[in-house]
Write a protein that holds these residues in place. Sequence first.
Motif, PDB file in Angstrom:
ATOM      1  N   THR A 149     -58.981   0.939  -0.638  1.00 57.35           N
ATOM      2  CA  THR A 149     -58.397   0.780   0.694  1.00 57.35           C
ATOM      3  C   THR A 149     -57.118   1.283   1.029  1.00 57.35           C
ATOM      4  N   SER A 150     -56.352   0.774   0.099  1.00 53.98           N
ATOM      5  CA  SER A 150     -54.902   1.361   0.318  1.00 53.98           C
ATOM      6  C   SER A 150     -54.852   2.776  -0.076  1.00 53.98           C
ATOM      7  N   MET A 151     -55.430   3.198  -0.855  1.00 51.20           N
ATOM      8  CA  MET A 151     -55.144   4.694  -1.023  1.00 51.20           C
ATOM      9  C   MET A 151     -56.080   5.633   0.029  1.00 51.20           C
ATOM     10  N   ILE A 152     -57.204   4.959   0.654  1.00 52.99           N
ATOM     11  CA  ILE A 152     -58.051   5.607   1.436  1.00 52.99           C
ATOM     12  C   ILE A 152     -57.009   6.006   2.952  1.00 52.99           C
ATOM     13  N   VAL A 153     -56.359   4.815   2.989  1.00 54.23           N
ATOM     14  CA  VAL A 153     -55.503   4.811   4.407  1.00 54.23           C
ATOM     15  C   VAL A 153     -54.457   5.856   4.284  1.00 54.23           C
ATOM     16  N   PHE A 154     -54.019   5.508   2.967  1.00 53.95           N
ATOM     17  CA  PHE A 154     -52.660   6.480   2.714  1.00 53.95           C
ATOM     18  C   PHE A 154     -53.169   8.083   2.846  1.00 53.95           C
ATOM     19  N   ALA A 155     -54.516   8.360   2.187  1.00 53.70           N
ATOM     20  CA  ALA A 155     -55.143   9.655   2.394  1.00 53.70           C
ATOM     21  C   ALA A 155     -55.285  10.117   3.790  1.00 53.70           C
ATOM     22  N   GLY A 156     -55.800   9.276   4.590  1.00 54.06           N
ATOM     23  CA  GLY A 156     -56.137   9.543   5.752  1.00 54.06           C
ATOM     24  C   GLY A 156     -55.048   9.776   6.653  1.00 54.06           C
ATOM     25  N   ALA A 157     -54.013   9.010   6.552  1.00 52.59           N
ATOM     26  CA  ALA A 157     -52.829   9.146   7.508  1.00 52.59           C
ATOM     27  C   ALA A 157     -52.133  10.399   6.916  1.00 52.59           C
ATOM     28  N   LEU A 158     -51.875  10.647   5.576  1.00 49.99           N
ATOM     29  CA  LEU A 158     -51.322  12.165   5.210  1.00 49.99           C
ATOM     30  C   LEU A 158     -52.138  13.176   5.615  1.00 49.99           C
ATOM     31  N   PHE A 159     -53.552  13.164   5.502  1.00 52.71           N
ATOM     32  CA  PHE A 159     -54.346  14.424   6.062  1.00 52.71           C
ATOM     33  C   PHE A 159     -53.923  14.518   7.650  1.00 52.71           C
ATOM     34  N   ILE A 160     -53.795  13.680   8.363  1.00 53.77           N
ATOM     35  CA  ILE A 160     -53.542  13.721   9.874  1.00 53.77           C
ATOM     36  C   ILE A 160     -52.062  14.213   9.754  1.00 53.77           C
ATOM     37  N   ALA A 161     -51.280  13.638   9.560  1.00 56.29           N
ATOM     38  CA  ALA A 161     -49.979  14.327   9.458  1.00 56.29           C
ATOM     39  C   ALA A 161     -49.557  15.764   8.829  1.00 56.29           C
ATOM     40  N   ALA A 162     -50.275  16.018   7.728  1.00 58.31           N
ATOM     41  CA  ALA A 162     -49.932  17.181   7.175  1.00 58.31           C
ATOM     42  C   ALA A 162     -50.784  18.295   7.916  1.00 58.31           C
ATOM     43  N   GLY A 163     -51.782  17.907   8.390  1.00 55.07           N
ATOM     44  CA  GLY A 163     -52.685  18.807   9.098  1.00 55.07           C
ATOM     45  C   GLY A 163     -52.331  19.058  10.507  1.00 55.07           C
ATOM     46  N   THR A 164     -51.295  18.375  11.127  1.00 54.27           N
ATOM     47  CA  THR A 164     -50.890  18.635  12.476  1.00 54.27           C
ATOM     48  C   THR A 164     -49.771  19.812  12.167  1.00 54.27           C
ATOM     49  N   PRO A 165     -49.947  20.827  13.012  1.00 57.42           N
ATOM     50  CA  PRO A 165     -48.872  22.095  12.817  1.00 57.42           C
ATOM     51  C   PRO A 165     -47.604  21.521  13.063  1.00 57.42           C
ATOM     52  N   GLY A 166     -46.476  21.891  12.184  1.00 58.57           N
ATOM     53  CA  GLY A 166     -45.323  21.731  12.275  1.00 58.57           C
ATOM     54  C   GLY A 166     -44.457  22.583  11.675  1.00 58.57           C
ATOM     55  N   PRO A 167     -43.201  22.653  11.305  1.00 62.99           N
ATOM     56  CA  PRO A 167     -42.203  23.545  10.804  1.00 62.99           C
ATOM     57  C   PRO A 167     -42.908  24.167   9.596  1.00 62.99           C
ATOM     58  N   SER A 168     -43.261  23.387   8.642  1.00 62.64           N
ATOM     59  CA  SER A 168     -43.845  23.635   7.188  1.00 62.64           C
ATOM     60  C   SER A 168     -45.058  24.453   7.418  1.00 62.64           C
ATOM     61  N   ILE A 169     -46.149  24.062   8.113  1.00 62.35           N
ATOM     62  CA  ILE A 169     -47.328  24.728   8.379  1.00 62.35           C
ATOM     63  C   ILE A 169     -47.016  26.324   9.066  1.00 62.35           C
ATOM     64  N   ALA A 170     -46.090  26.248  10.266  1.00 62.67           N
ATOM     65  CA  ALA A 170     -45.714  27.450  10.761  1.00 62.67           C
ATOM     66  C   ALA A 170     -45.060  28.450   9.888  1.00 62.67           C
ATOM     67  N   ALA A 171     -44.347  27.940   8.911  1.00 65.11           N
ATOM     68  CA  ALA A 171     -43.759  28.948   8.042  1.00 65.11           C
ATOM     69  C   ALA A 171     -44.648  29.369   6.896  1.00 65.11           C
ATOM     70  N   LEU A 172     -45.704  28.499   6.518  1.00 63.23           N
ATOM     71  CA  LEU A 172     -46.761  29.019   5.779  1.00 63.23           C
ATOM     72  C   LEU A 172     -47.598  30.066   6.144  1.00 63.23           C
ATOM     73  N   VAL A 173     -47.968  29.793   7.349  1.00 62.72           N
ATOM     74  CA  VAL A 173     -49.018  30.918   8.249  1.00 62.72           C
ATOM     75  C   VAL A 173     -48.392  32.012   8.471  1.00 62.72           C
ATOM     76  N   ALA A 174     -47.012  31.942   8.741  1.00 63.40           N
ATOM     77  CA  ALA A 174     -46.125  33.255   9.294  1.00 63.40           C
ATOM     78  C   ALA A 174     -46.147  34.035   8.037  1.00 63.40           C
ATOM     79  N   ARG A 175     -45.733  33.471   6.808  1.00 60.22           N
ATOM     80  CA  ARG A 175     -45.620  34.193   5.637  1.00 60.22           C
ATOM     81  C   ARG A 175     -47.069  34.752   5.067  1.00 60.22           C
ATOM     82  N   VAL A 176     -48.007  34.098   5.232  1.00 56.45           N
ATOM     83  CA  VAL A 176     -49.372  34.522   4.860  1.00 56.45           C
ATOM     84  C   VAL A 176     -50.004  35.948   5.731  1.00 56.45           C
ATOM     85  N   ILE A 177     -49.517  35.585   7.098  1.00 56.93           N
ATOM     86  CA  ILE A 177     -50.043  36.655   7.927  1.00 56.93           C
ATOM     87  C   ILE A 177     -49.241  37.762   8.020  1.00 56.93           C
ATOM     88  N   SER A 178     -47.899  37.775   7.482  1.00 64.33           N
ATOM     89  CA  SER A 178     -46.944  38.828   7.497  1.00 64.33           C
ATOM     90  C   SER A 178     -47.216  39.582   6.091  1.00 64.33           C
TER      91      SER A 178
END
Length: 203
Positions: A4-33
């Motif tokens: 249960t703890s692992m699922i809660v952690f994974a779910g929270a991290l998935f939402i946090a990591a999937g939300t566009p932020g500086p790291s995602i913006a940098a990754l997407v910009a690098r790939v597109i360029s």
Amino acid sequence: MTLTSMIVFAGALFIAAGTPGPSIAALVARVISKGTHGVFPFLIGMWIGDAVWLTVAVAGLSAIAETFNHVFVAIKWLGVVYLLYLAWKMWTASPDTSEAELPEARSGLKLFFAALSVALGNPKIMMFYIALLPSIIDIHAINTLGWMELVACQFLVLMTVNLSWMFLAGKARGFLKSRRAVQIANRVSAGAMASAAAAIATR
């Protein structure tokens, strides 16, 4: 770690990591360029940066992190400067640049440390592990095995999220055929990279 703890952690991290932020913006910009060529050192740097913050939280080193706040501030600004440098390179890049002119493999170390500095200096990541994580799971009850399980789960979630973003950015790059389209993509990527730097700098 309970399931249960692992699922809660994974779910929270998935939402946090999937939300566009500086790291995602940098990754997407690098790939597109530049495409997906040589992007994995960048991804690994991002993942290890997250693992560092997770380890800090689990080890109960929040107070130490605050004590040595100036170190993380320095790392943060190094990341900002490098992102701005990449934004400038993208903005001034020639639309005629071919795949053969992409950075060689030896630049992978630079990409790794760039991503690591972005992850370590990203307040969004820091707040998730230092402030939010203790409210999700009992970090005081985590032993070495539990930490290893969390890191494995963390890498799995981050790989899923980041590789998905990389795939989508790569597909978007595939539609860019004309010289004008490549130039626009470079400028958009430069803007995204600069925005990521600004987001980190102002937090």
